[in-house]
Design an enzyme around this catalytic site. Structure first.
Site, PDB file in Angstrom:
ATOM      1  N   LYS A   2       0.858  -1.186   0.000  1.00  0.00           N
ATOM      2  CA  LYS A   2       0.000   0.000   0.000  1.00  0.00           C
ATOM      3  C   LYS A   2       0.886   1.225   0.000  1.00  0.00           C
ATOM      4  O   LYS A   2       1.985   1.206   0.567  1.00  0.00           O
ATOM      5  CB  LYS A   2      -0.875   0.028   1.263  1.00  0.00           C
ATOM      6  CG  LYS A   2      -2.094   0.899   1.128  1.00  0.00           C
ATOM      7  CD  LYS A   2      -3.213   0.169   0.410  1.00  0.00           C
ATOM      8  CE  LYS A   2      -4.476   0.981   0.307  1.00  0.00           C
ATOM      9  NZ  LYS A   2      -5.614   0.156  -0.118  1.00  0.00           N
ATOM     10  N   TYR A  47     -19.322   8.352  -0.706  1.00  0.00           N
ATOM     11  CA  TYR A  47     -19.959   8.271  -2.030  1.00  0.00           C
ATOM     12  C   TYR A  47     -18.922   8.476  -3.126  1.00  0.00           C
ATOM     13  O   TYR A  47     -19.108   9.232  -4.068  1.00  0.00           O
ATOM     14  CB  TYR A  47     -21.114   9.290  -2.133  1.00  0.00           C
ATOM     15  CG  TYR A  47     -22.274   8.765  -2.931  1.00  0.00           C
ATOM     16  CD1 TYR A  47     -22.994   7.660  -2.495  1.00  0.00           C
ATOM     17  CD2 TYR A  47     -22.658   9.348  -4.137  1.00  0.00           C
ATOM     18  CE1 TYR A  47     -24.049   7.150  -3.229  1.00  0.00           C
ATOM     19  CE2 TYR A  47     -23.716   8.852  -4.883  1.00  0.00           C
ATOM     20  CZ  TYR A  47     -24.404   7.743  -4.416  1.00  0.00           C
ATOM     21  OH  TYR A  47     -25.461   7.240  -5.149  1.00  0.00           O
ATOM     22  N   GLY A  48     -17.811   7.750  -2.995  1.00  0.00           N
ATOM     23  CA  GLY A  48     -16.771   7.772  -4.018  1.00  0.00           C
ATOM     24  C   GLY A  48     -16.875   6.530  -4.875  1.00  0.00           C
ATOM     25  O   GLY A  48     -17.971   6.016  -5.132  1.00  0.00           O
ATOM     26  N   ASN A  49     -15.731   6.013  -5.277  1.00  0.00           N
ATOM     27  CA  ASN A  49     -15.719   4.840  -6.160  1.00  0.00           C
ATOM     28  C   ASN A  49     -16.480   3.674  -5.526  1.00  0.00           C
ATOM     29  O   ASN A  49     -17.416   3.125  -6.119  1.00  0.00           O
ATOM     30  CB  ASN A  49     -14.266   4.463  -6.476  1.00  0.00           C
ATOM     31  CG  ASN A  49     -14.175   3.170  -7.250  1.00  0.00           C
ATOM     32  OD1 ASN A  49     -14.146   2.091  -6.673  1.00  0.00           O
ATOM     33  ND2 ASN A  49     -14.179   3.249  -8.571  1.00  0.00           N
ATOM     34  N   ALA A  50     -16.092   3.286  -4.319  1.00  0.00           N
ATOM     35  CA  ALA A  50     -16.705   2.106  -3.696  1.00  0.00           C
ATOM     36  C   ALA A  50     -18.169   2.373  -3.326  1.00  0.00           C
ATOM     37  O   ALA A  50     -19.062   1.589  -3.664  1.00  0.00           O
ATOM     38  CB  ALA A  50     -15.893   1.690  -2.466  1.00  0.00           C
TER      39      ALA A  50
HETATM   40  P1  NAD Z   1     -12.904   7.693  -3.093  1.00  0.00           P
HETATM   41  O1  NAD Z   1     -11.867   8.729  -2.919  1.00  0.00           O
HETATM   42  O2  NAD Z   1     -13.421   7.388  -4.443  1.00  0.00           O
HETATM   43  O3  NAD Z   1     -14.168   8.050  -2.161  1.00  0.00           O
HETATM   44  C1  NAD Z   1     -14.068   8.297  -0.797  1.00  0.00           C
HETATM   45  C2  NAD Z   1     -15.414   8.803  -0.322  1.00  0.00           C
HETATM   46  O4  NAD Z   1     -15.399   8.885   1.106  1.00  0.00           O
HETATM   47  C3  NAD Z   1     -15.775  10.197  -0.841  1.00  0.00           C
HETATM   48  O5  NAD Z   1     -17.150  10.239  -1.160  1.00  0.00           O
HETATM   49  C4  NAD Z   1     -15.508  11.085   0.369  1.00  0.00           C
HETATM   50  O6  NAD Z   1     -16.276  12.262   0.389  1.00  0.00           O
HETATM   51  C5  NAD Z   1     -15.895  10.149   1.491  1.00  0.00           C
HETATM   52  N1  NAD Z   1     -15.313  10.538   2.767  1.00  0.00           N
HETATM   53  C6  NAD Z   1     -14.059  10.960   3.035  1.00  0.00           C
HETATM   54  N2  NAD Z   1     -13.945  11.252   4.343  1.00  0.00           N
HETATM   55  C7  NAD Z   1     -15.144  10.990   4.895  1.00  0.00           C
HETATM   56  C8  NAD Z   1     -15.655  11.089   6.211  1.00  0.00           C
HETATM   57  N3  NAD Z   1     -14.886  11.523   7.210  1.00  0.00           N
HETATM   58  N4  NAD Z   1     -16.949  10.729   6.419  1.00  0.00           N
HETATM   59  C9  NAD Z   1     -17.725  10.301   5.402  1.00  0.00           C
HETATM   60  N5  NAD Z   1     -17.289  10.190   4.138  1.00  0.00           N
HETATM   61  C10 NAD Z   1     -16.021  10.534   3.905  1.00  0.00           C
HETATM   62  O7  NAD Z   1     -12.325   6.387  -2.391  1.00  0.00           O
HETATM   63  P2  NAD Z   1     -12.722   4.864  -2.620  1.00  0.00           P
HETATM   64  O8  NAD Z   1     -11.775   4.297  -3.596  1.00  0.00           O
HETATM   65  O9  NAD Z   1     -14.185   4.752  -2.821  1.00  0.00           O
HETATM   66  O10 NAD Z   1     -12.330   4.250  -1.196  1.00  0.00           O
HETATM   67  C11 NAD Z   1     -13.253   4.234  -0.103  1.00  0.00           C
HETATM   68  C12 NAD Z   1     -12.861   3.111   0.841  1.00  0.00           C
HETATM   69  O11 NAD Z   1     -12.867   1.886   0.104  1.00  0.00           O
HETATM   70  C13 NAD Z   1     -11.450   3.236   1.424  1.00  0.00           C
HETATM   71  O12 NAD Z   1     -11.435   2.681   2.724  1.00  0.00           O
HETATM   72  C14 NAD Z   1     -10.627   2.379   0.499  1.00  0.00           C
HETATM   73  O13 NAD Z   1      -9.430   1.927   1.103  1.00  0.00           O
HETATM   74  C15 NAD Z   1     -11.611   1.263   0.237  1.00  0.00           C
HETATM   75  N6  NAD Z   1     -11.300   0.474  -0.943  1.00  0.00           N
HETATM   76  C16 NAD Z   1     -11.255   1.028  -2.185  1.00  0.00           C
HETATM   77  C17 NAD Z   1     -10.922   0.235  -3.270  1.00  0.00           C
HETATM   78  C18 NAD Z   1     -10.901   0.743  -4.673  1.00  0.00           C
HETATM   79  O14 NAD Z   1     -10.693  -0.074  -5.578  1.00  0.00           O
HETATM   80  N7  NAD Z   1     -11.156   2.011  -4.923  1.00  0.00           N
HETATM   81  C19 NAD Z   1     -10.638  -1.111  -3.083  1.00  0.00           C
HETATM   82  C20 NAD Z   1     -10.733  -1.661  -1.805  1.00  0.00           C
HETATM   83  C21 NAD Z   1     -11.065  -0.843  -0.740  1.00  0.00           C
END
Ligand code: NAD
Length: 418
Positions: free
Chosen positions: A109, A222-225
């Site tokens: 990571k 409300y991001g990618n996941a």
């Molecule tokens: P992203 O940057 O696309 O989205 C993150 C989201 O979380 C945004 O909507 C942001 O506004 C919100 N956020 C940030 N701080 C916050 C808070 N304090 N309270 C509420 N919402 C908050 O990121 P992502 O890729 O969707 O990742 C989100 C989680 O999923 C992380 O824990 C990441 O490690 C995990 N994850 C992601 C992937 C991937 O492929 N993208 C894979 C496995 C795990």
């Protein structure tokens, strides 16, 4: 126990979880000793020329946890609060995820301590290229393969692949996953984390006699996941009643349209203010009386303080590390069925693996092929973990750790490390 007395350091948390699984499996202490420390941790200083002509130096990290099963693999996070122990923990969780899914990878990571919302596109590009220059000797398709995570995206992956190509004088598209399609990205990668999580939730719902159609769902982040998990579960007939992002949450018991919410977020920068929904806080969202809760933002959002008030029947952890061990125990006692991050958020790395296979072979798959292989692998991993959970009478998280650690330990044993 109050939230203030429990450990919120994710690295301390993951070490405890490993200890517990190693003991439960009756493995030798050396397994714990090896897995409780990343094999390599890199810290770099990245000077970036800012748009106003000044130089700002950013700190970057890469933690490579264990490579017994193959090259290390895992996301790259841009966040102002990121710290080394968090990166070490995230790399450890990646080793477990890869092992649980049966992927030929160890865990890694990376992170850069920065606030991407305050950087221009040019600054973001120079920072991304600077990071790769500093870690180039330690990464590559056969060594360590980064991918997107919080606040990183396919464009950032593209800049990094390009910078690496300049250094190496050839294209190594297998260096990074989550790339744009035109330079070796995979169909289905963008939706993969969410698809994997929703698949696990569907399997859990079957076991628990919960009908997904009509079930109420709350999603934090409300991001990618998060946004795609909301879309996919909505397509399966569930009612997404609440979602949130870093600025706050929205609630409508009649159900939200996840696509419309995403359009609103893209237009205004947040889900907050979505027409027809009432405002709620992130804390309130977690405690709603819903059937399914999907934490998809950051770590430690469910602690011993709020765990007694979590009313969801199933919690599907799309985020890494959203639940503390104390909170996990409380929810277990209360009959909340928690699908742990090392299983429920492993869809992303699984399709990253497919992307890497496609890059190495130069032969690209259809979206149906990607999705159907992901489905097979997620269901098989779910079944393995569920069977361990039933057989040993332990939480799904403990079962997942036991499945993952058994596989890593076996690889270390045949390689002569133990
Ligand atoms: P992203 O940057 O696309 O989205 C993150 C989201 O979380 C945004 O909507 C942001 O506004 C919100 N956020 C940030 N701080 C916050 C808070 N304090 N309270 C509420 N919402 C908050 O990121 P992502 O890729 O969707 O990742 C989100 C989680 O999923 C992380 O824990 C990441 O490690 C995990 N994850 C992601 C992937 C991937 O492929 N993208 C894979 C496995 C795990």
């Amino acid at each position: 126990m109050s939230a203030t007395t429990e450990t919120l350091n994710p690295y301390e948390i993951v070490k405890k979880q490993i200890r517990k699984a190693v003991d439960a499996l009756g493995l030798e202490d050396a397994v714990y000793e090896i897995l409780s420390k990343p094999l390599r941790v890199i810290e770099v200083a990245i000077p970036v020329k800012m748009d106003n002509g000044t130089i700002k130096v950013f700190t970057g990290y890469r933690s490579q946890h264990n490579d017994a099963l193959g090259p290390t693999k895992g996301g790259l996070r841009f966040h102002p609060d990121v710290y080394l122990d968090e990166v070490k923990a995230l790399s450890t969780w990646m080793s477990l995820k890869c092992a649980i899914l049966g992927l030929p990878y160890g865990g890694g990571k990376g992170a850069i301590k920065c606030n991407p919302k305050e950087l221009s596109q040019g600054e973001l590009e120079r920072l991304s290229r600077g990071y790769i220059q500093k870690i180039a000797q330690f990464v590559g398709s056969e060594k360590d393969i980064p991918a997107p995570d919080v606040y990183t995206n396919p464009q950032i992956m593209a800049w990094m692949v390009d910078e690496f190509a300049k250094i190496r004088q050839y294209n190594d598209f297998g260096l990074m996953t989550g790339k744009p399609l035109v330079i070796g990205g995979s169909l289905g990668r963008n939706e993969a984390t969410a698809r994997g999580c929703v698949t696990c939730i569907r399997e859990a719902a079957k076991r628990k006699g919960l009908e997904i159609k009509g079930a109420t769902v709350a999603v934090q982040g409300y991001g990618n996941a998060g946004s795609i998990a909301a879309q996919l579960i909505h397509e399966m007939g569930a009612k997404v009643v609440a979602v949130s992002d870093s600025r706050g949450g929205i609630l409508n018991w009649d159900g939200l349209d996840p696509d419309a919410v995403l359009a609103h977020k893209q237009e205004t920068g947040s889900v907050v203010g979505f027409p027809g929904a009432e405002s709620i806080t992130n804390a309130e969202l977690l405690e709603l009386e819903v059937d399914i809760l999907i934490p998809a933002a950051l770590e430690n959002v469910i602690t011993s303080e709020n765990a007694p008030r979590i009313k969801a029947k199933i919690v599907g952890e799309a985020a890494n590390g959203p639940t503390t061990p104390e909170a996990d125990e409380i929810m277990w006692q209360n009959g909340v069925f928690v699908l742990p991050d090392v299983l429920a958020s492993a869809g992303g790395v699984t399709v990253s693996y497919f992307e890497w296979v496609q890059n190495l072979s130069g032969f690209y798959w259809t979206e149906e092929e990607v999705n159907s292989r992901l489905e097979q692998m997620m269901v098989a991993a779910f079944d393995n973990v569920y069977n361990m959970h039933e057989e040993k009478g332990v939480k799904m998280r403990d079962a997942a750790y036991m499945v993952g650690i058994s596989r890593i330990a076996e690889a270390m044993r045949v390689r002569g490390w133990l």
